[in-house]
Design a protein around this motif. Structure first.
Motif, PDB file in Angstrom:
ATOM      1  N   GLU A 138     -41.948  42.014  31.652  1.00  0.00           N
ATOM      2  CA  GLU A 138     -41.072  42.110  30.462  1.00  0.00           C
ATOM      3  C   GLU A 138     -41.286  43.411  29.613  1.00  0.00           C
ATOM      4  O   GLU A 138     -40.363  43.886  29.299  1.00  0.00           O
ATOM      5  CB  GLU A 138     -41.203  40.926  29.717  1.00  0.00           C
ATOM      6  N   ARG A 142     -38.552  46.327  28.913  1.00  0.00           N
ATOM      7  CA  ARG A 142     -38.117  46.793  27.551  1.00  0.00           C
ATOM      8  C   ARG A 142     -38.332  48.258  27.335  1.00  0.00           C
ATOM      9  O   ARG A 142     -37.472  49.066  26.917  1.00  0.00           O
ATOM     10  CB  ARG A 142     -38.913  46.132  26.610  1.00  0.00           C
ATOM     11  N   GLN A 145     -35.677  50.332  29.091  1.00  0.00           N
ATOM     12  CA  GLN A 145     -34.512  50.334  28.175  1.00  0.00           C
ATOM     13  C   GLN A 145     -34.229  51.066  27.041  1.00  0.00           C
ATOM     14  O   GLN A 145     -33.273  51.000  26.261  1.00  0.00           O
ATOM     15  CB  GLN A 145     -33.887  48.741  28.099  1.00  0.00           C
ATOM     16  N   GLN A 146     -35.332  51.502  26.437  1.00  0.00           N
ATOM     17  CA  GLN A 146     -35.360  52.124  24.937  1.00  0.00           C
ATOM     18  C   GLN A 146     -34.380  53.396  25.240  1.00  0.00           C
ATOM     19  O   GLN A 146     -34.302  54.017  26.446  1.00  0.00           O
ATOM     20  CB  GLN A 146     -36.702  52.712  24.968  1.00  0.00           C
TER      21      GLN A 146
END
Length: 605
Positions: A138, A142, A145-146
DNA sequence: TCGGATGATGTGAGAACTGA
DNA sequence: GTCAGTTCTCACATCATCCG
């Protein structure tokens, strides 16, 4: 399928390339899409290219560790010289870690493994030890996707993180204990100025990082490095500044680049005056007051804030040592044990139950290693206080056969503990080390190396000798000396049944002696004899074997060695070594009397 | 220099060998 | 012959400095 290494990253420091690597496992992410569109075309081998495409486009992305890493591969029908610059791309991280704008758009498999290693270390990826398949966490999703940062000057060399990426990455990097260790070392104030934090070179940090001193964690002594630099001609100083570093120093430099990218530290020149001249290294670091201290506080925890949970894997607890899996497991259980046990004596029992106790000296060294690894641990006498937060990591189940404790050996140790008042009890461990039965090639085991190091240390500590542990191919295990008065070529052997000095090892000793006499660089390019001072005459050098005990025709081998070289020397047991050390320490024997004992026989106390 | 790059070195696994 | 133990070989893992 062996366990893959991760936890110590040598080359990569570019977060932009790390992000691309992470995106490989995120369907429809920019880099994933790029690979399927054009990136995979760089893979020349069609079988591999199809396998990679297949893995990427399955309902669940299925990419193995080796598919990500790649390997050394040459073009089809290539017959030229097989050096690295002619290798072609084979693995996905060779592409994501490469530079698209360059003619050669991919990187080598070692650097590619570095990016994969980095992703595993920051816990963006996980690897299955059964199937070798990689999966994204996970946390990794994340990160992928920043909002993107920017590539400086449009080149894929320098990546400037976006504000969001920075904010995201600070706690991630602070979950990596060695990065915390780095900040911790920098957070000290200068002794002469309570308002200024220290400026530390990569050498100072390398010395205090991880399992410093064992294979895989070499580090130069800062003062020696500066002297070497000072002795180097002006036009070669640049080479020394960039080239002369150990791997722990290199690791420190790599971590420094991450911390710099996150604004937690800054890099500054460190100037030292050597013989009246100013010399410098560019590789020195200072904590960035606000942000750096804040990050360290978060990592350690404060008031009602818990410490950031560190991401630890048993893989991180050693690198290069031969029996590394055993060592890693021993340290993993030492860490697990410390989380529940405060008394060091109880911790040793905990390890004994698992067949993992190798003596107090080893346990103390492991605890020190875990502190240098970056965990917040306090020691106070016989107690250890574990003050950190660590994920509940798994340790592979192994069947450690209980180490059978030899009763006679224990008795000897106990006798010595009582009789040798001048000797540090921890050094008595050398007895046990010398009788250790090595499970793999004894020469290269950590135990053998520790034993060699210990013997050299005892010579230095109690006999007031100088010198160093050498080891490795075509080098004796150690060279110690008393200024220009005398020197000793050391060969140490840990054998469980006594050491008979086999003929090949006797020949090796003759080679070392010949090296010292002839100093012929063509025969032995490594010039190990420079460990002795140049002023030491060859007539004042002695050979010496140190082992737990001697057996077989070892006396013949001593005579042969003397007859072949005319050098005097002898064989010494570890017990005699300690007894002599005690005599010298207590003033009952002069260190200059040691050569008198070298009569090509077994040396007695 | 920085950010990797590279030749070297050591290792484990299986093949080949050896001697009781 | 058998077979455990030893040596050889080779691809690969992992540096330890090196370098454009």
């Amino acid at each position: 399928m062996g366990a893959h290494e991760f936890g110590w990253i040598q080359n990569p420091s570019n977060f932009g390339k790390l992000k691309r690597t992470v995106q490989i496992l995120v369907r429809d992410s920019p880099y994933y899409t790029y690979l399927l569109d054009t990136g995979l075309d760089y893979i020349e081998d069609s079988v591999q290219r199809n396998a990679l495409r297949n893995g990427l486009t399955r309902p669940e992305i299925q990419i193995t560790y080796n598919q990500m890493k790649g390997k050394a591969v040459f073009p089809k029908n290539y017959t030229g010289v097989k050096d690295r610059k002619h290798q072609v791309a084979f693995g996905l991280a060779q592409l994501s870690g490469g530079d698209n704008k360059k003619e050669k758009a991919w990187t080598d498999e070692w650097t590619a493994e570095g990016f994969l290693n980095w992703a595993l270390t920051l816990h963006f990826f996980e690897v299955s030890e059964d199937t070798d398949l990689l999966s994204i966490t996970e946390l990794g999703k994340r990160f992928a996707q920043q909002p993107d940062g920017t590539w400086k000057n449009g080149k894929e060399k320098t990546y400037i993180l976006s504000a969001e990426e920075k904010a995201f990455l600070v706690p991630v990097v602070m979950a990596y204990p060695p990065a915390v260790r780095f900040l911790y070392l920098l957070n000290n104030v200068k002794s002469d100025n309570q308002d200024t934090t220290v400026l530390l070179s990569k050498f100072k940090i390398g010395h205090e990082l991880g399992f410093s001193g064992e294979p895989g964690f070499t580090s130069f002594e800062e003062s020696e490095w500066f002297e070497y630099l000072h002795d180097t001609p002006q036009n070669k100083k640049g080479d020394v500044r960039s080239d002369v570093e150990g791997s722990a120093d290199k690791w420190a430099r790599t971590i420094s680049r991450w911390l710099i990218a996150l604004d937690l530290i800054k890099s500054r020149k460190l100037v030292r005056v050597v013989d009246g001249d100013e010399e410098y290294t560019p590789h020195a670091y200072q904590i960035n007051g606000m942000r750096g201290r804040r990050a360290l506080k978060l990592a350690k925890g404060f008031s009602r804030h818990h410490a950031i949970e560190k991401y630890v894997s048993w893989h991180m607890l050693a690198t290069k040592v031969t029996n590394k899996n055993y060592v890693k497991i021993r340290r993993a259980y030492t860490l697990k044990g410390m989380q529940q046990i405060t008394k060091i004596s109880a911790l040793s029992e905990y390890l004994k139950e698992r067949g993992l106790f190798d003596g107090m000296g080893v346990l103390q060294a492991d605890i020190q290693g875990l502190i240098r690894f970056g965990l917040n641990i306090d020691r106070d006498g016989g107690n250890i206080y574990f003050r950190d937060s660590v994920n509940n990591f798994e340790v592979p189940s192994v069947n450690m056969t209980p180490v059978l404790k030899d009763a006679a050996l224990q008795k000897t140790k106990n006798t010595l503990l009582n009789e040798l008042t001048e000797i540090d009890p921890a050094d008595i461990e050398v007895i046990e080390m010398s009788w250790k039965k090595a499970t793999t090639r004894s020469q290269n085991t950590l135990e053998a190396t520790l034993f060699e190091v210990k013997v050299v240390e005892i010579f230095k500590k109690y006999f007031e000798l100088n010198g160093e542990h050498l080891g490795g191919q075509n080098r004796p295990d150690g060279a110690v000396y008393y200024n220009s008065t005398y020197g000793i070529i050391l060969d140490t052997k840990a054998y469980s049944n006594g050491y008979n000095i086999p003929v090949d090892q006797q020949r090796e000793m003759v080679d070392y002696i010949t090296d010292v006499i002839d100093k012929n660089q063509n025969v032995t390019p490594n010039r190990w004899w420079e460990a002795f001072p140049a002023t030491l005459l060859k007539n004042n050098i002695y050979y010496l074997w140190v082992a737990g005990g001697f057996t077989g025709k070892y006396l013949d081998q001593l005579t042969r060695t003397h007859n072949q070289t005319n050098m005097d020397g002898g064989a010494m047991t570890t017990e005699v070594l300690l007894r002599l050390a005690n005599k010298v320490s207590s003033g009952n024997l002069k260190t200059t009397d040691i050569p008198k004992l070298m009569t090509n026989k077994l040396i007695l106390s």
